[in-house]
Design a protein around this motif. Structure first.
Motif, mmCIF file in Angstrom:
data_model
loop_
_atom_site.group_PDB
_atom_site.id
_atom_site.type_symbol
_atom_site.label_atom_id
_atom_site.label_comp_id
_atom_site.label_asym_id
_atom_site.label_seq_id
_atom_site.Cartn_x
_atom_site.Cartn_y
_atom_site.Cartn_z
ATOM 1 N N GLU A 153 -0.640 -10.027 -17.124
ATOM 2 C CA GLU A 153 -1.206 -8.684 -17.006
ATOM 3 C C GLU A 153 -1.713 -8.419 -15.592
ATOM 4 O OE1 GLU A 153 -4.140 -8.081 -19.952
ATOM 5 O OE2 GLU A 153 -2.743 -8.240 -21.639
ATOM 6 N N ASP A 154 -0.926 -8.846 -14.625
ATOM 7 C CA ASP A 154 -1.268 -8.633 -13.227
ATOM 8 C C ASP A 154 -0.155 -7.828 -12.574
ATOM 9 O OD1 ASP A 154 -2.553 -8.738 -10.850
ATOM 10 O OD2 ASP A 154 -2.388 -10.909 -10.547
ATOM 11 N N THR A 155 -0.364 -7.377 -11.370
ATOM 12 C CA THR A 155 0.661 -6.638 -10.630
ATOM 13 C C THR A 155 1.363 -7.583 -9.674
ATOM 14 O OG1 THR A 155 -0.978 -5.994 -8.968
ATOM 15 C CG2 THR A 155 -0.554 -4.457 -10.786
ATOM 16 N N PRO A 156 2.696 -7.449 -9.495
ATOM 17 C CA PRO A 156 3.399 -8.331 -8.567
ATOM 18 C C PRO A 156 2.829 -8.199 -7.160
ATOM 19 C CG PRO A 156 4.942 -7.084 -9.922
ATOM 20 C CD PRO A 156 3.596 -6.506 -10.172
ATOM 21 N N SER A 157 2.646 -9.321 -6.493
ATOM 22 C CA SER A 157 2.099 -9.317 -5.141
ATOM 23 C C SER A 157 3.105 -9.910 -4.180
ATOM 24 C CB SER A 157 0.796 -10.124 -5.085
ATOM 25 O OG SER A 157 1.026 -11.467 -5.473
ATOM 26 N N ALA A 158 2.875 -9.639 -2.898
ATOM 27 C CA ALA A 158 3.793 -10.136 -1.872
ATOM 28 C C ALA A 158 3.773 -11.651 -1.795
ATOM 29 C CB ALA A 158 3.420 -9.537 -0.519
ATOM 30 N N SER A 159 2.690 -12.283 -2.258
ATOM 31 C CA SER A 159 2.602 -13.737 -2.189
ATOM 32 C C SER A 159 3.622 -14.421 -3.105
ATOM 33 C CB SER A 159 1.184 -14.190 -2.554
ATOM 34 O OG SER A 159 0.858 -13.773 -3.874
ATOM 35 N N SER A 160 4.084 -13.707 -4.133
ATOM 36 C CA SER A 160 5.057 -14.290 -5.056
ATOM 37 C C SER A 160 6.495 -13.966 -4.679
ATOM 38 C CB SER A 160 4.782 -13.783 -6.481
ATOM 39 O OG SER A 160 4.894 -12.369 -6.540
ATOM 40 N N ASP A 161 6.698 -13.237 -3.585
ATOM 41 C CA ASP A 161 8.049 -12.873 -3.160
ATOM 42 C C ASP A 161 8.765 -14.093 -2.603
ATOM 43 O OD1 ASP A 161 7.444 -10.339 -3.896
ATOM 44 O OD2 ASP A 161 7.229 -9.544 -1.869
ATOM 45 N N PRO A 162 10.088 -14.167 -2.792
ATOM 46 C CA PRO A 162 10.849 -15.289 -2.215
ATOM 47 C C PRO A 162 10.869 -15.220 -0.694
ATOM 48 C CG PRO A 162 12.331 -13.655 -3.172
ATOM 49 C CD PRO A 162 10.945 -13.246 -3.565
ATOM 50 N N GLU A 163 11.020 -16.389 -0.090
ATOM 51 C CA GLU A 163 11.096 -16.475 1.373
ATOM 52 C C GLU A 163 12.561 -16.486 1.818
ATOM 53 O OE1 GLU A 163 8.667 -16.364 3.427
ATOM 54 O OE2 GLU A 163 6.936 -16.638 2.110
ATOM 55 N N PRO A 164 12.871 -15.959 3.030
ATOM 56 C CA PRO A 164 11.981 -15.225 3.929
ATOM 57 C C PRO A 164 11.787 -13.782 3.457
ATOM 58 C CG PRO A 164 14.157 -15.338 4.880
ATOM 59 C CD PRO A 164 14.217 -16.134 3.596
ATOM 60 N N ARG A 165 10.642 -13.229 3.701
ATOM 61 C CA ARG A 165 10.351 -11.875 3.263
ATOM 62 C C ARG A 165 10.887 -10.869 4.270
ATOM 63 N NH1 ARG A 165 5.115 -14.259 2.644
ATOM 64 N NH2 ARG A 165 4.790 -14.962 0.500
ATOM 65 N N PRO A 166 11.502 -9.775 3.808
ATOM 66 C CA PRO A 166 11.952 -8.731 4.739
ATOM 67 C C PRO A 166 10.754 -8.077 5.421
ATOM 68 C CG PRO A 166 12.950 -8.461 2.568
ATOM 69 C CD PRO A 166 11.861 -9.464 2.422
ATOM 70 N N ASP A 174 5.657 14.137 8.950
ATOM 71 C CA ASP A 174 4.970 15.319 9.485
ATOM 72 C C ASP A 174 5.057 15.379 11.001
ATOM 73 O OD1 ASP A 174 4.260 15.903 6.883
ATOM 74 O OD2 ASP A 174 2.323 14.901 7.023
ATOM 75 N N GLY A 175 6.271 15.185 11.506
ATOM 76 C CA GLY A 175 6.460 15.277 12.948
ATOM 77 C C GLY A 175 5.818 14.156 13.730
ATOM 78 N N GLY A 176 5.597 13.016 13.094
ATOM 79 C CA GLY A 176 5.003 11.874 13.782
ATOM 80 C C GLY A 176 3.500 11.799 13.671
ATOM 81 N N ARG A 177 2.880 12.743 12.948
ATOM 82 C CA ARG A 177 1.421 12.720 12.820
ATOM 83 C C ARG A 177 0.943 11.619 11.884
ATOM 84 N NH1 ARG A 177 2.422 18.322 12.747
ATOM 85 N NH2 ARG A 177 2.298 18.357 10.461
ATOM 86 N N ARG A 178 1.812 11.200 10.946
ATOM 87 C CA ARG A 178 1.460 10.129 10.024
ATOM 88 C C ARG A 178 2.609 9.132 9.939
ATOM 89 N NH1 ARG A 178 -0.540 12.365 4.374
ATOM 90 N NH2 ARG A 178 1.458 13.466 4.492
ATOM 91 N N LEU A 179 2.289 7.916 9.550
ATOM 92 C CA LEU A 179 3.291 6.868 9.392
ATOM 93 C C LEU A 179 3.298 6.391 7.950
ATOM 94 C CD1 LEU A 179 2.893 4.597 12.566
ATOM 95 C CD2 LEU A 179 4.776 6.136 12.026
ATOM 96 N N LEU A 180 4.501 6.254 7.394
ATOM 97 C CA LEU A 180 4.667 5.698 6.061
ATOM 98 C C LEU A 180 5.144 4.263 6.194
ATOM 99 C CD1 LEU A 180 4.922 5.856 2.968
ATOM 100 C CD2 LEU A 180 7.237 6.747 3.292
ATOM 101 N N SER A 181 4.381 3.336 5.632
ATOM 102 C CA SER A 181 4.737 1.921 5.677
ATOM 103 C C SER A 181 5.480 1.547 4.392
ATOM 104 C CB SER A 181 3.477 1.065 5.834
ATOM 105 O OG SER A 181 3.809 -0.308 5.842
ATOM 106 N N VAL A 182 6.755 1.197 4.535
ATOM 107 C CA VAL A 182 7.594 0.804 3.396
ATOM 108 C C VAL A 182 7.641 -0.718 3.347
ATOM 109 C CG1 VAL A 182 9.852 1.010 2.312
ATOM 110 C CG2 VAL A 182 8.965 2.897 3.688
ATOM 111 N N PRO A 183 7.059 -1.344 2.315
ATOM 112 C CA PRO A 183 7.070 -2.812 2.238
ATOM 113 C C PRO A 183 8.490 -3.376 2.192
ATOM 114 C CG PRO A 183 5.510 -1.873 0.671
ATOM 115 C CD PRO A 183 6.314 -0.732 1.209
ATOM 116 N N GLY A 184 8.633 -4.602 2.667
ATOM 117 C CA GLY A 184 9.946 -5.236 2.687
ATOM 118 C C GLY A 184 10.542 -5.405 1.310
#
Length: 332
Positions: A153-166, A174-184
């Protein structure tokens, strides 16, 4: 836009074999009555895609936006009883990407990205710039980690991802005013919607194997040795490699065990990108003499009562008999 006189140019239209009759009739009506084109030929995309390869036999998978369509072709004849289709295309990837972004992506400053802020255009941009199809072993590792997290009953975390991580991907908004970070892991898992079986066991590799099962036994070996993948979605990095892995793995299931002798599956490398190989075949066919033989002329269209016939009706001579009958009435 083309700066050509349509009255002097025969038209060849590349279409899907599932194209509705209403669309074909409407296009023919516009081309013959408004543009006064001298002739028109509707040609299925799966047949034309084999022309640049110099072969007339192949198992063609067209993976586009709305759906994936599999059509076997043997010596230039479509085996229509064995066609398979499913809503597994770019739209399915976008829906999966929206779900993953809503739960894992974040704006600069740590603000969570709401689903309403993920339009179709943004999904398309992220998919083209950053997403790829991962290997089967890594997809299985991600699935095992998600199952373990669900049992606890937990949420998947990056620590459990296989190596190497993307690496993560940053996209300006918004024209560069904000950045969206897309996880690997989002970049790597977005395309799994095409390969994970749904409740009915439907996936892209299952479509290909189901199509082979519906073909006669003596056609299966040459088809499995001539697989051609076309469509814009097939241009994702790693697409063909993952599809080959999944096909081989599915042969171990009881349903497909009779196809085990067909491995290894062989894929064609077409002389062009997957999203325009059908157009390239259309360009080749338009330059051949067969274009003038198989095309429907404006006079034949008029004699048929302004109706676009199905291709079997046309090739079996029903139009020529109508034309002869019309000439007989004129003589009388």
């Amino acid at each position: 836009y083309l700066l050509v006189n349509p009255k002097e140019r025969p038209v060849l239209l590349v279409e899907s074999v599932l194209c509705p009759t209403l669309i074909r009739d409407t296009v023919a009506d516009v081309l013959f009555h408004h543009f006064e084109a001298p002739s028109l030929l509707f040609a299925p995309a799966h047949l034309l895609s084999l022309l640049p390869l110099g072969t007339q036999t192949g198992l063609v998978l067209d993976c586009g936006y709305k759906e994936a369509l599999v059509v076997p072709v043997f010596h230039g004849v479509s085996v229509l009883k064995a066609w398979q289709a499913a809503p597994l295309g770019a739209e399915a990837i976008h829906l999966n990407l929206q779900r993953l972004l809503g739960s894992e992506a974040a704006l600069d400053g740590g603000e969570k990205l709401e689903k309403r802020l993920v339009p179709e255009s943004l999904c398309e941009d992220i998919k083209v710039r950053a997403c790829f199809v991962t290997r089967r072993a890594r997809a299985a590792a991600y699935a095992a980690a998600a199952a373990a997290a669900a049992s606890s009953e937990d949420t998947p975390s990056a620590s459990s991802d296989p190596e190497p991580r993307p690496v993560d991907f940053e996209l300006p908004l918004d024209g560069g005013r904000r950045l969206l970070s897309v996880p690997g892991r989002v970049r790597e898992l977005a395309c799994e919607a095409l390969f994970e079986p749904d409740s009915d066991g439907v996936s892209l590799p299952a479509l290909l194997l189901d199509s082979l099962l519906m073909c006669p036994v003596d056609l299966r070996a040459p088809l499995a040795s001539n697989i051609l993948v076309i469509g814009g979605t097939a241009m994702l990095p790693g697409f063909n490699s993952r599809l080959r892995e999944e096909l081989t793995a599915l042969l171990e299931q009881p349903r497909y065990r009779q196809l085990a002798g067909l491995a290894p599956f062989k894929f064609h490398s077409p002389p062009g990108k997957a999203n325009f190989i059908a157009w390239l075949g259309g360009a080749i066919m338009g330059a051949l003499e067969v274009m003038g033989v198989r095309a429907l002329t404006r006079e034949q269209y008029r004699l048929s009562g302004d109706r676009m016939p199905d291709w079997p009706e046309f090739f079996h001579g029903s139009l020529s008999s109508q034309e002869e009958a019309a000439k007989g009435l004129e003589r009388r």
